[in-house]
Design an enzyme around this catalytic site. Structure first.
Site, PDB file in Angstrom:
ATOM      1  N   ASP A  28      -2.940   8.077 -11.999  1.00 39.27           N
ATOM      2  CA  ASP A  28      -3.762   6.879 -11.785  1.00 39.27           C
ATOM      3  C   ASP A  28      -5.224   7.290 -11.903  1.00 39.27           C
ATOM      4  O   ASP A  28      -5.648   8.304 -11.328  1.00 39.27           O
ATOM      5  CB  ASP A  28      -3.465   6.289 -10.399  1.00 39.27           C
ATOM      6  N   ILE A  29      -5.977   6.493 -12.676  1.00 32.37           N
ATOM      7  CA  ILE A  29      -7.392   6.808 -12.921  1.00 32.37           C
ATOM      8  C   ILE A  29      -8.179   6.811 -11.614  1.00 32.37           C
ATOM      9  O   ILE A  29      -9.184   7.511 -11.478  1.00 32.37           O
ATOM     10  CB  ILE A  29      -7.985   5.820 -13.952  1.00 32.37           C
ATOM     11  N   ASN A  84       3.551  -3.289  -6.845  1.00 29.28           N
ATOM     12  CA  ASN A  84       2.892  -4.555  -6.535  1.00 29.28           C
ATOM     13  C   ASN A  84       3.326  -5.576  -7.583  1.00 29.28           C
ATOM     14  O   ASN A  84       3.260  -5.300  -8.774  1.00 29.28           O
ATOM     15  CB  ASN A  84       1.370  -4.393  -6.574  1.00 29.28           C
ATOM     16  N   GLN A  91      -1.225  -6.766  -7.614  1.00 26.76           N
ATOM     17  CA  GLN A  91      -1.002  -6.248  -8.975  1.00 26.76           C
ATOM     18  C   GLN A  91      -2.228  -6.566  -9.825  1.00 26.76           C
ATOM     19  O   GLN A  91      -2.646  -7.722  -9.925  1.00 26.76           O
ATOM     20  CB  GLN A  91       0.257  -6.888  -9.609  1.00 26.76           C
ATOM     21  N   HIS A  97       4.877  -1.260 -13.165  1.00 28.26           N
ATOM     22  CA  HIS A  97       4.672   0.163 -12.887  1.00 28.26           C
ATOM     23  C   HIS A  97       4.942   0.445 -11.425  1.00 28.26           C
ATOM     24  O   HIS A  97       4.809  -0.441 -10.577  1.00 28.26           O
ATOM     25  CB  HIS A  97       3.241   0.593 -13.252  1.00 28.26           C
ATOM     26  N   HIS A  99       3.951   3.031  -8.286  1.00 28.17           N
ATOM     27  CA  HIS A  99       3.008   4.039  -7.785  1.00 28.17           C
ATOM     28  C   HIS A  99       3.791   5.119  -7.028  1.00 28.17           C
ATOM     29  O   HIS A  99       4.620   4.789  -6.177  1.00 28.17           O
ATOM     30  CB  HIS A  99       2.020   3.421  -6.790  1.00 28.17           C
TER      31      HIS A  99
END
Ligand code: AMP
Ligand code: ZN
Length: 131
Positions: A28-29, A84, A91, A97, A99
């Site tokens: 994750d960025i 989410n 979301q 996706h 996490h």
């Protein structure tokens, strides 16, 4: 095309940590904790309500395996594996996706459940009616 589809196509760079025929995992960025990873199907589905069983199983199984790898890599004390669904649930990227968020004793991440006074019988009945 959504941002995750662009990442899968290689149009946007990412830090990939896993890839197979159907699933990709990237960092994750915005790292909620060290090692925060996103697991996504290569095929676009908006969310958990739209994804089919086959892809869902593949993504979740990858998330399970990576949870082990990531907690080991950083000697984490636990992890959250979460999804989410919909804007109301937080979301922000509308490509399904999951996490995987390693947790460290004393880390500052807050995932809180607040309690509400609701009738459990009524809720159970409504859910059973919808099945
Ligand atoms: P969600 O809020 O559950 O939809 O999660 C979307 C996640 O995608 C957020 O945690 C973002 O930090 C992450 N994200 C958004 N853009 C990128 C990107 N280009 N590369 C990696 N992660 C991203
Ligand atoms: Zn997409």
């Amino acid at each position: 095309m959504c941002i995750f589809c662009k990442i899968i196509n290689g149009e946007i760079p990412s830090k990939k940590i896993y890839e197979d025929e159907d699933v990709v995992a990237i960092l994750d960025i915005s790292q909620a904790t060290k090692g925060h990873t996103l697991v996504l199907p290569k095929k676009h589905f908006d969310n958990i309500l739209a994804i089919d069983e086959e892809y869902y199983t593949k993504v979740m199984n990858t998330a399970r395996k990576l949870a082990k790898v990531i907690t080991k890599a950083f000697n984490a004390d636990g992890c959250n594996v979460l999804n989410n669904c919909g804007e109301a649930a937080g979301q922000s990227v509308m490509h399904f996706h999951v996490h995987v968020i390693p947790r460290y004793k004393g880390d500052d991440l807050k995932i809180e459940f607040t309690e509400h006074e609701l009738d459990l019988n009524e809720i159970q009945e409504e859910i059973l009616k919808a099945m």
